[in-house]
Design a protein around this motif. Sequence first.
Motif, PDB file in Angstrom:
ATOM      1  N   ASP A   1     -65.636  41.882 -16.341  1.00 48.95           N
ATOM      2  CA  ASP A   1     -65.013  42.250 -15.484  1.00 48.95           C
ATOM      3  C   ASP A   1     -66.255  43.824 -15.261  1.00 48.95           C
ATOM      4  O   ASP A   1     -65.382  45.084 -16.322  1.00 48.95           O
ATOM      5  CB  ASP A   1     -63.767  42.632 -15.013  1.00 48.95           C
ATOM      6  CG  ASP A   1     -63.420  44.093 -14.531  1.00 48.95           C
ATOM      7  OD1 ASP A   1     -64.157  43.982 -13.068  1.00 48.95           O
ATOM      8  OD2 ASP A   1     -62.398  44.534 -14.455  1.00 48.95           O
TER       9      ASP A   1
ATOM     10  N   HIS B   1     -53.992  49.026 -15.823  1.00 51.78           N
ATOM     11  CA  HIS B   1     -53.934  47.781 -15.561  1.00 51.78           C
ATOM     12  C   HIS B   1     -54.691  46.916 -16.331  1.00 51.78           C
ATOM     13  O   HIS B   1     -54.680  45.410 -16.562  1.00 51.78           O
ATOM     14  CB  HIS B   1     -55.162  47.683 -14.353  1.00 51.78           C
ATOM     15  CG  HIS B   1     -54.885  48.899 -13.441  1.00 51.78           C
ATOM     16  ND1 HIS B   1     -54.304  48.195 -12.865  1.00 51.78           N
ATOM     17  CD2 HIS B   1     -55.801  49.952 -12.887  1.00 51.78           C
ATOM     18  CE1 HIS B   1     -53.751  49.773 -11.687  1.00 51.78           C
ATOM     19  NE2 HIS B   1     -55.091  50.631 -12.318  1.00 51.78           N
TER      20      HIS B   1
ATOM     21  N   PRO C   1     -56.020  41.221 -10.692  1.00 47.75           N
ATOM     22  CA  PRO C   1     -55.347  39.881 -11.441  1.00 47.75           C
ATOM     23  C   PRO C   1     -55.405  38.580 -10.569  1.00 47.75           C
ATOM     24  O   PRO C   1     -55.955  37.346 -11.703  1.00 47.75           O
ATOM     25  CB  PRO C   1     -54.335  40.340 -11.418  1.00 47.75           C
ATOM     26  CG  PRO C   1     -53.744  41.881 -11.847  1.00 47.75           C
ATOM     27  CD  PRO C   1     -55.096  41.757 -10.578  1.00 47.75           C
TER      28      PRO C   1
ATOM     29  N   LYS D   1     -54.164  42.411 -16.219  1.00 54.70           N
ATOM     30  CA  LYS D   1     -54.837  41.423 -16.542  1.00 54.70           C
ATOM     31  C   LYS D   1     -55.600  40.349 -17.276  1.00 54.70           C
ATOM     32  O   LYS D   1     -56.079  39.558 -17.345  1.00 54.70           O
ATOM     33  CB  LYS D   1     -56.333  42.784 -16.850  1.00 54.70           C
ATOM     34  CG  LYS D   1     -56.860  43.271 -15.491  1.00 54.70           C
ATOM     35  CD  LYS D   1     -58.360  43.972 -15.450  1.00 54.70           C
ATOM     36  CE  LYS D   1     -58.052  45.019 -14.600  1.00 54.70           C
ATOM     37  NZ  LYS D   1     -59.829  45.632 -14.039  1.00 54.70           N
TER      38      LYS D   1
ATOM     39  N   ILE E   1     -58.938  37.605 -10.989  1.00 55.45           N
ATOM     40  CA  ILE E   1     -59.156  36.912 -12.522  1.00 55.45           C
ATOM     41  C   ILE E   1     -58.608  35.558 -12.898  1.00 55.45           C
ATOM     42  O   ILE E   1     -59.223  34.548 -13.166  1.00 55.45           O
ATOM     43  CB  ILE E   1     -58.588  37.717 -13.009  1.00 55.45           C
ATOM     44  CG1 ILE E   1     -59.186  39.090 -13.076  1.00 55.45           C
ATOM     45  CG2 ILE E   1     -58.639  37.493 -14.884  1.00 55.45           C
ATOM     46  CD1 ILE E   1     -58.766  40.311 -14.410  1.00 55.45           C
TER      47      ILE E   1
ATOM     48  N   SER F   1     -61.739  48.208 -17.515  1.00 58.08           N
ATOM     49  CA  SER F   1     -59.964  48.841 -17.428  1.00 58.08           C
ATOM     50  C   SER F   1     -59.548  49.810 -17.446  1.00 58.08           C
ATOM     51  O   SER F   1     -59.493  50.472 -18.909  1.00 58.08           O
ATOM     52  CB  SER F   1     -58.607  47.311 -18.280  1.00 58.08           C
ATOM     53  OG  SER F   1     -57.621  48.360 -17.480  1.00 58.08           O
TER      54      SER F   1
ATOM     55  N   PHE G   1     -63.094  43.022 -20.800  1.00 55.39           N
ATOM     56  CA  PHE G   1     -63.074  43.420 -19.256  1.00 55.39           C
ATOM     57  C   PHE G   1     -62.773  44.752 -19.163  1.00 55.39           C
ATOM     58  O   PHE G   1     -62.736  45.454 -20.609  1.00 55.39           O
ATOM     59  CB  PHE G   1     -60.987  42.879 -18.898  1.00 55.39           C
ATOM     60  CG  PHE G   1     -61.149  41.488 -18.433  1.00 55.39           C
ATOM     61  CD1 PHE G   1     -61.801  40.867 -16.940  1.00 55.39           C
ATOM     62  CD2 PHE G   1     -59.927  41.039 -19.673  1.00 55.39           C
ATOM     63  CE1 PHE G   1     -61.398  40.130 -17.007  1.00 55.39           C
ATOM     64  CE2 PHE G   1     -59.697  39.759 -18.710  1.00 55.39           C
ATOM     65  CZ  PHE G   1     -59.843  39.115 -18.151  1.00 55.39           C
TER      66      PHE G   1
END
Length: 281
Positions: free
Chosen positions: A173, A209, A180, A213, A183, A205, A203
């Motif tokens: 990501d 979050h 989500p 995730k 994902i 982020s 990820f």
Amino acid sequence: MKIIECPRDAMQGREVFIDTAIKAAYINQLLNVGFDTVDFGSFVSPKAMPQMRDTAEVLDLLDLFHSKSKLLAIVANVRGAEDAMQFEEIDYLGFPLSISETFQQRNTNKSIQEALEVVANLQNMCEVKGRTLVTYLSMGFGNPYGEPFSADLVAEFVGKLDELGVKVIALSDTIGAADPALIEEVFKTNTQAYPEIEFGGHFHSRAEHIAEKVEAGLRGGCRRFDGAINGFGGCPMAKDELVGNVATEALIEVLEKNGYDLGMNQEEFGEAMKLAKFVFQ
């Protein structure tokens, strides 16, 4: 469950050069924690990543005797892979492949087709030399450049990598915008279709979050997650304003809440947290 700690990702975008001895001391501390893998450096052009120009020197200072963690280094081309493979201590080579043509050019100065040819060469090299290639599939959950994106497109790229024999794919990501639900869908589709491939989640982020995730990745079948202490770093090729990496301490908390015994040395991890404040001050 595998946690990959990524000091390389945390360091690479920093403008002020971190002293080689300090880098090595920090990575040595991380090697004591019990991570599956430490993404410690890269063999790329110093012009592209000046912070990583001392990776070979750092490696020479690492104490691997008492650590079970494996080492991963990022490469951007065959020449970098040849340099990395001179060091038997390195277990994994990581290569960034992108679903986005724009980002592939920005990140490695190659087209997607050219990058796939590099992946094929790297996979062959790794098979000959007894190493493992980790392909990072960047922009794996969205595209900020107005180019086509879908979960089906991700699966198409995974299919190409499967044909090349790639066994570890980190879905990334890159811009920290993954939903989500997406994902979970992307991981579930690919983990079910390609059970022989180990899929990871890399990820970026914001702190609020991270849990949603990671838990979405778990529901999708992901059992390999990348993190960086305190969420330092991000991808300097993606945006001017970076969204940081998943903070390892938050990742550990989420995984433990979901019932995973990670076997981490908490005392050594605490020391790594303290040292990180000095390294990234």
